[in-house]
Design a protein around this motif. Structure first.
Motif, PDB file in Angstrom:
ATOM      1  N   ILE A  59      -0.334  -4.173 -13.523  1.00 16.80           N
ATOM      2  CA  ILE A  59      -0.233  -4.190 -11.856  1.00 16.80           C
ATOM      3  C   ILE A  59       0.777  -3.758 -11.096  1.00 16.80           C
ATOM      4  N   PRO A  60       1.131  -2.966 -10.628  1.00 18.80           N
ATOM      5  CA  PRO A  60       2.333  -2.199 -10.188  1.00 18.80           C
ATOM      6  C   PRO A  60       2.430  -3.140  -8.390  1.00 18.80           C
ATOM      7  N   ARG A  61       4.002  -3.626  -8.786  1.00 13.77           N
ATOM      8  CA  ARG A  61       3.978  -4.781  -7.284  1.00 13.77           C
ATOM      9  C   ARG A  61       3.049  -3.901  -6.188  1.00 13.77           C
ATOM     10  N   GLY A  62       2.991  -4.812  -4.861  1.00 15.54           N
ATOM     11  CA  GLY A  62       2.437  -3.562  -3.755  1.00 15.54           C
ATOM     12  C   GLY A  62       0.972  -2.799  -3.750  1.00 15.54           C
ATOM     13  N   GLU A  63       0.671  -2.656  -5.077  1.00 19.57           N
ATOM     14  CA  GLU A  63      -0.904  -2.342  -5.160  1.00 19.57           C
ATOM     15  C   GLU A  63      -1.791  -3.159  -5.209  1.00 19.57           C
ATOM     16  N   LEU A  64      -1.871  -4.707  -5.597  1.00 18.69           N
ATOM     17  CA  LEU A  64      -3.276  -5.249  -5.096  1.00 18.69           C
ATOM     18  C   LEU A  64      -2.859  -5.467  -3.180  1.00 18.69           C
ATOM     19  N   ILE A  65      -1.664  -6.407  -3.198  1.00 16.47           N
ATOM     20  CA  ILE A  65      -1.211  -6.639  -2.108  1.00 16.47           C
ATOM     21  C   ILE A  65      -0.296  -5.711  -1.657  1.00 16.47           C
ATOM     22  N   PRO A  66      -0.548  -4.978  -0.905  1.00 13.47           N
ATOM     23  CA  PRO A  66       0.369  -4.608  -0.391  1.00 13.47           C
ATOM     24  C   PRO A  66       1.244  -4.546   0.710  1.00 13.47           C
ATOM     25  N   ASP A  67       2.129  -5.222   0.398  1.00 14.24           N
ATOM     26  CA  ASP A  67       3.266  -6.387   1.159  1.00 14.24           C
ATOM     27  C   ASP A  67       3.983  -5.286   2.070  1.00 14.24           C
ATOM     28  N   ASN A  68       5.125  -4.807   0.864  1.00 18.27           N
ATOM     29  CA  ASN A  68       5.953  -3.383   1.019  1.00 18.27           C
ATOM     30  C   ASN A  68       5.592  -2.937   2.870  1.00 18.27           C
ATOM     31  N   LEU A  69       4.317  -3.153   2.972  1.00 20.05           N
ATOM     32  CA  LEU A  69       3.637  -2.333   4.242  1.00 20.05           C
ATOM     33  C   LEU A  69       4.710  -2.771   5.615  1.00 20.05           C
ATOM     34  N   LEU A  70       4.343  -3.805   4.893  1.00 20.52           N
ATOM     35  CA  LEU A  70       4.583  -5.076   6.322  1.00 20.52           C
ATOM     36  C   LEU A  70       5.512  -5.509   7.219  1.00 20.52           C
ATOM     37  N   ASN A  71       6.623  -5.198   6.357  1.00 21.79           N
ATOM     38  CA  ASN A  71       7.871  -4.733   6.338  1.00 21.79           C
ATOM     39  C   ASN A  71       8.449  -3.552   7.122  1.00 21.79           C
ATOM     40  N   ASN A  72       7.908  -2.983   7.030  1.00 25.51           N
ATOM     41  CA  ASN A  72       8.293  -2.049   8.315  1.00 25.51           C
ATOM     42  C   ASN A  72       8.014  -0.952   8.897  1.00 25.51           C
ATOM     43  N   PRO A  73       8.556  -1.537  10.687  1.00 28.29           N
ATOM     44  CA  PRO A  73       8.281  -1.665  11.730  1.00 28.29           C
ATOM     45  C   PRO A  73       8.219  -0.467  11.938  1.00 28.29           C
ATOM     46  N   GLU A  74       7.216   0.777  11.996  1.00 32.00           N
ATOM     47  CA  GLU A  74       6.704   1.614  12.232  1.00 32.00           C
ATOM     48  C   GLU A  74       4.792   1.287  12.076  1.00 32.00           C
ATOM     49  N   VAL A  76       3.889  -2.372  12.084  1.00 35.25           N
ATOM     50  CA  VAL A  76       3.786  -3.673  12.486  1.00 35.25           C
ATOM     51  C   VAL A  76       4.589  -3.906  14.034  1.00 35.25           C
ATOM     52  N   LYS A  77       3.673  -4.113  15.158  1.00 39.32           N
ATOM     53  CA  LYS A  77       4.653  -4.506  15.955  1.00 39.32           C
ATOM     54  C   LYS A  77       3.378  -5.445  16.966  1.00 39.32           C
ATOM     55  N   ASP A  78       4.245  -6.389  17.426  1.00 41.16           N
ATOM     56  CA  ASP A  78       3.798  -7.676  17.937  1.00 41.16           C
ATOM     57  C   ASP A  78       3.004  -7.855  17.331  1.00 41.16           C
ATOM     58  N   GLY A  79       2.717  -8.635  15.789  1.00 42.03           N
ATOM     59  CA  GLY A  79       2.018  -8.914  15.412  1.00 42.03           C
ATOM     60  C   GLY A  79       0.940  -8.423  14.120  1.00 42.03           C
ATOM     61  N   LEU A  80       0.744  -7.206  14.898  1.00 43.68           N
ATOM     62  CA  LEU A  80      -0.564  -6.183  14.816  1.00 43.68           C
ATOM     63  C   LEU A  80      -0.034  -4.783  13.488  1.00 43.68           C
ATOM     64  N   LEU A  81      -1.194  -4.428  12.953  1.00 44.94           N
ATOM     65  CA  LEU A  81      -0.804  -3.397  12.430  1.00 44.94           C
ATOM     66  C   LEU A  81      -0.724  -1.931  13.522  1.00 44.94           C
ATOM     67  N   THR A  82      -0.044  -1.171  13.127  1.00 45.50           N
ATOM     68  CA  THR A  82      -0.133   0.106  14.358  1.00 45.50           C
ATOM     69  C   THR A  82      -1.406   0.729  13.853  1.00 45.50           C
ATOM     70  N   GLU A  83      -1.589   1.810  14.690  1.00 41.60           N
ATOM     71  CA  GLU A  83      -2.355   2.645  14.032  1.00 41.60           C
ATOM     72  C   GLU A  83      -1.562   3.524  12.297  1.00 41.60           C
ATOM     73  N   GLU A  84      -0.734   4.093  12.698  1.00 44.79           N
ATOM     74  CA  GLU A  84       0.195   3.906  11.268  1.00 44.79           C
ATOM     75  C   GLU A  84      -0.585   3.375  10.173  1.00 44.79           C
ATOM     76  N   GLY A  85      -0.404   2.156  10.671  1.00 52.17           N
ATOM     77  CA  GLY A  85       0.605   0.725  10.187  1.00 52.17           C
ATOM     78  C   GLY A  85      -1.311   1.115   9.296  1.00 52.17           C
ATOM     79  N   LEU A  86      -2.201   0.623   9.977  1.00 54.59           N
ATOM     80  CA  LEU A  86      -3.545   1.022   9.265  1.00 54.59           C
ATOM     81  C   LEU A  86      -4.102   1.741   9.050  1.00 54.59           C
ATOM     82  N   THR A  87      -3.602   2.666   8.758  1.00 53.81           N
ATOM     83  CA  THR A  87      -4.150   4.004   8.293  1.00 53.81           C
ATOM     84  C   THR A  87      -3.525   4.068   6.945  1.00 53.81           C
TER      85      THR A  87
END
Lengths: 129, 157
Positions: A59-74, A76-87
């Motif tokens: 189970i590579p890191r970030g595969e079961l839980i993609p927590d690495n995405l949450l560190n990208n400011p593109e 996440v904004k104001d505590g919400l996933l952006t459109e791009e983040g959601l995609t």
């Protein structure tokens, strides 16, 4: 030989019982790993280690839980996933049911996506291809 | 002063296992109050001894570049008590090792007989990863490194 969902559920359940010290009867498909079963961050590593051993998978890191995405400011904004983040999140988590989450994609709500069923779906994808 | 709960490493195999010994003595002041009339070795300190044994195993596997911190005791079962005069050994076997964490399975023996099993998870911390203002290398100061050095001489490390 392909494993059935029931077989996967039983082994996932065993891993969760051992990692979290919960009772068998608390392991239901819709039980949330954090909110209902009490998992903390280190427990996810413990669960990952146990799943790897029980199913002989990696189970590579970030595969079961993609927590690495949450560190990208593109993403996440104001505590919400952006459109791009959601995609990106949808691509990264085909094993989770995001139907409700997309209506209000709060970062704080992400851990609620991790149910027993989410893990079963993930493992099914790994062991059955 | 470090709070060290193992006396010596007896065996060490890089990235595989470590075996440490602890001689339990009534000279240890912790036994005077636990309990005065019937001194027994606290299980919490046997868990600490295993954490130190496993911590050295994991720390050396990281080339001592991370501070290895005990993150979770997954299991700790004991079947017997330990009293002054007993000799304990802690055998730590590395089960999982990834960049950010590792886990060990541990066996506690008293005078050669197994009396406990302990499983634990370690986090690999450093100032960059933790976001905390940790002191430089606060885990692997000289005492622990000196224990393992005899096993590494002549080895690839």
């Amino acid at each position: 030989m392909a494993m059935t969902e029931q077989e996967v559920l039983e082994k996932v359940g065993e891993a969760l019982v051992e990692a979290l010290g919960v009772d068998d009867d608390e392991i239901t498909a819709d039980a949330k790993i954090s909110a209902d079963l009490g998992a903390e961050s280190i427990d996810y590593l413990d669960i990952t280690f146990r799943l790897e051993k029980a199913f002989d998978i990696k189970i590579p890191r970030g595969e079961l839980i993609p927590d690495n995405l949450l560190n990208n400011p593109e993403y996440v904004k104001d505590g919400l996933l952006t459109e791009e983040g959601l995609t990106k999140f949808k691509e990264a988590m085909p094993h989770a049911d995001l139907t409700e989450f997309v209506k209000n994609p709060l970062v704080d709500g992400i851990m609620d996506l991790f149910t027993v069923q989410t893990i079963v779906n993930y493992v099914m994808g790994k062991v059955n291809g | 002063m470090r709070w060290i709960w193992i006396d010596r490493l007896l065996e060490f195999e890089t990235r595989k296992r470590a075996l440490a010994v602890k001689n339990v003595s009534l000279a240890g002041e912790h036994l005077h109050d636990h309990w005065e009339a019937y001194p027994i070795m606290p299980t919490s300190l046997m868990i600490e001894g295993m954490a130190q044994t496993g911590g050295i195993l994991v720390g050396q596997a990281c080339n001592f570049e991370h501070d290895v911190v005990l993150a979770k005791i997954t299991k700790a079962d004991f079947t017997d008590i330990v009293i002054p005069g007993d000799q304990l050994t802690y055998e730590a076997i590395l089960e999982n090792f990834v960049d950010e964490a590792s886990s060990i399975k541990g066996i506690v023996r008293k005078n050669g007989e197994q009396i406990g099993t302990i499983s634990m998870i370690f986090g690999h911390a450093n100032n960059n990863s933790s976001g905390l203002d940790l002191p430089e290398n606060f885990v692997f100061t000289g005492s622990f490194q000196r224990m393992v050095e005899p096993f590494l001489e002549g080895a690839d490390g």
